[in-house]
Design a protein around this motif. Structure first.
Motif, mmCIF file in Angstrom:
data_model
loop_
_atom_site.group_PDB
_atom_site.id
_atom_site.type_symbol
_atom_site.label_atom_id
_atom_site.label_comp_id
_atom_site.label_asym_id
_atom_site.label_seq_id
_atom_site.Cartn_x
_atom_site.Cartn_y
_atom_site.Cartn_z
ATOM 1 N N VAL A 197 0.837 -1.201 0.000
ATOM 2 C CA VAL A 197 0.000 0.000 0.000
ATOM 3 C C VAL A 197 0.874 1.253 0.000
ATOM 4 N N ARG A 201 0.978 4.181 -2.963
ATOM 5 C CA ARG A 201 0.708 5.586 -2.669
ATOM 6 C C ARG A 201 1.899 6.481 -3.000
ATOM 7 N N ALA A 217 -5.831 0.839 -1.717
ATOM 8 C CA ALA A 217 -4.767 1.772 -1.332
ATOM 9 C C ALA A 217 -5.234 3.216 -1.408
ATOM 10 N N VAL A 229 -2.519 3.236 6.647
ATOM 11 C CA VAL A 229 -1.869 2.154 5.912
ATOM 12 C C VAL A 229 -2.183 0.800 6.543
ATOM 13 N N ALA A 232 -5.710 -0.195 5.619
ATOM 14 C CA ALA A 232 -5.758 -0.547 4.205
ATOM 15 C C ALA A 232 -5.215 -1.962 3.992
ATOM 16 N N LEU A 236 -7.260 -4.951 2.266
ATOM 17 C CA LEU A 236 -6.764 -5.683 1.098
ATOM 18 C C LEU A 236 -6.720 -7.179 1.408
#
Length: 433
Positions: A197, A201, A217, A229, A232, A236
């Motif tokens: 992630v 980014r 992300a 993060v 995320a 995911l």
């Protein structure tokens, strides 16, 4: 108001864990009620079963998910901070991310990658004396979903990452070393995906707009901010892990094909309606999720029972899917029942009830059905194999309740020309060094 029937004894956690799929429905039958009060994990709880109870349970004005999942499941199966523990606007905003990721055209693309992995695996199996289907399908789904999601996975990492993925759902409910392995696997996977992630980014890893890795992300949450993060990474993983867990449903489908050879014969023809009915009957009959949990949002009364704010409530999924008031001969395997009716949102709940967009029904249900139908078609039409002597009993004391030996195949042979190519052009994300 009267109270619900109460189970005698101080705590029934061990009784639930020793028979997680049948505990609630069997107690309901014994007590002559759709709900009863008990004590689970040293706290008062109400257990419910059946479609009427499900309709109440999925009322967001009465129930919330925040604080419902036990910490051991948050630390293994779900991840902390993920969509499963959100309510209200925060849940709707986060759920929209998942519904976008699993739009039909994206699911179709995933199925293309899975198809390629089936062919590659089948050719490899021809050279092996025996194949444990569960382990092999976990690996092929890990490869496929990472490719589809643009999550880089080096060939020498496949075994490690697939074992880690499986531990999130295969050992989460274990006691002792198994549960500790599940916790450790989640920490390693979240750390791996958090790096990814960050790379997306920061522009160090380019991914196409709309793929699962990019969508998670760059998701802006209800507070108009990017997800932290760490969260995320959890989300995911909440795309990858349930897809890999479809391996359980696929093994159930293989088990049903073996147990009901008359179904295999009919599936050999070109009848998509029957194929869908077969898969839905597998999902109804076989034991995947035993129950789901919520907490009472505000005091209310239902069916002569008072539900106090904060009370833990468990809804029986396995037993509700076998409710004799809804299903004729519920313990018999009859795919034809799905040719005659479309069940309601609270009659058929293998992956939760209600609707998926605004409620807590699993957003990956379409992925599960698609990949199960694909697997059934492959096993019936493109793979020859024997099922040697083994223990095919479903161990209902474990979560998930897989066949005791993992479903072993022998004498595998591909029933299509060896030169068959990939089903579509495939991307292969470069592995991180």
């Amino acid at each position: 108001m009267s109270t619900a029937p109460q189970e005698t004894g101080f705590d029934h956690s061990l009784a639930f864990l020793s028979d997680p799929y049948r505990y609630i429905s069997s107690r309901c039958r014994e007590l002559g009620s759709d709900l009863f009060e008990t004590r689970i994990l040293l706290q008062p709880a109400i257990c419910m079963s059946g479609p009427e109870a499900a309709a109440v349970f999925y009322d967001p004005e009465r129930f919330q998910r925040a604080g419902a999942a036990p910490e051991p499941l948050q630390a293994t199966l779900f991840g902390k901070g993920g969509v499963q523990g959100l309510d209200g606007a925060a849940h709707r905003e986060r759920k929209a991310l998942f519904m976008k990721v699993v739009e039909p055209e994206r699911v179709a693309a995933l199925a293309g990658f899975v198809a390629s992995e089936w062919w590659s695996a089948a050719r490899r199996w021809q050279d092996e004396d025996r194949v444990i289907l569960y382990q092999e399908v976990v690996q092929l789904l890990t490869r496929a979903v990472c490719t589809w999601a643009y999550v880089p996975l080096a060939e020498d990492e496949v075994d490690k990452r697939s074992r880690q993925m499986a531990r999130l759902f295969d050992e989460a409910a274990n006691s002792g070393a198994g549960h500790l392995r599940s916790r450790y696997a989640r920490r390693r996977l979240e750390k791996w995906l958090a790096r990814l992630v960050g790379d997306i980014r920061d522009g160090r890893y380019a991914v196409p707009r709309g793929c699962a890795a990019e969508a998670v992300a760059n998701h802006v949450d209800a507070d108009a901010q990017l997800l932290p993060v760490e969260i995320a990474a959890v989300e995911l993983l909440n795309v990858l892990r349930p897809t890999v867990a479809v391996a359980v449903f696929i093994v159930f489908a293989a088990h049903a094909l073996h147990a009901h050879p008359e179904c295999r014969e009919r599936l050999g023809g070109d009848d998509p309606d029957y194929e869908d009915a077969f898969v839905q009957e597998v999902r109804r009959c076989y034991p995947f999720f035993p129950a789901v949990a919520a907490r009472v949002r505000v005091d209310f009364d239902w069916a002569g029972v008072h539900f106090p704010e904060g009370r833990l409530v468990l809804l029986d999924l396995y037993g509700s899917n076998r409710d004799p008031r809804v299903w004729e001969a519920p313990d018999e395997f009859r795919p034809e029942r799905f040719l005659d009716r479309t069940p309601g949102a609270f009659d058929f709940m293998p992956q939760g009830g209600a609707e998926p967009y605004g409620n807590h029904r699993c957003p990956g249900e379409g992925i599960a059905v698609t990949l199960m139908k694909q697997a059934v078609g492959f096993l019936v039409r493109h793979l020859g194999y024997q099922v040697p002597m083994q223990d095919l009993r479903l161990d209902l004391s474990r979560l998930p309740a897989l066949p005791c030996d993992g479903f072993i195949l022998s004498d595998v042979r591909v029933l299509e020309p060896q030169g068959r190519g990939r089903t579509q052009a495939q991307h292969r994300p470069e592995a991180r060094l």
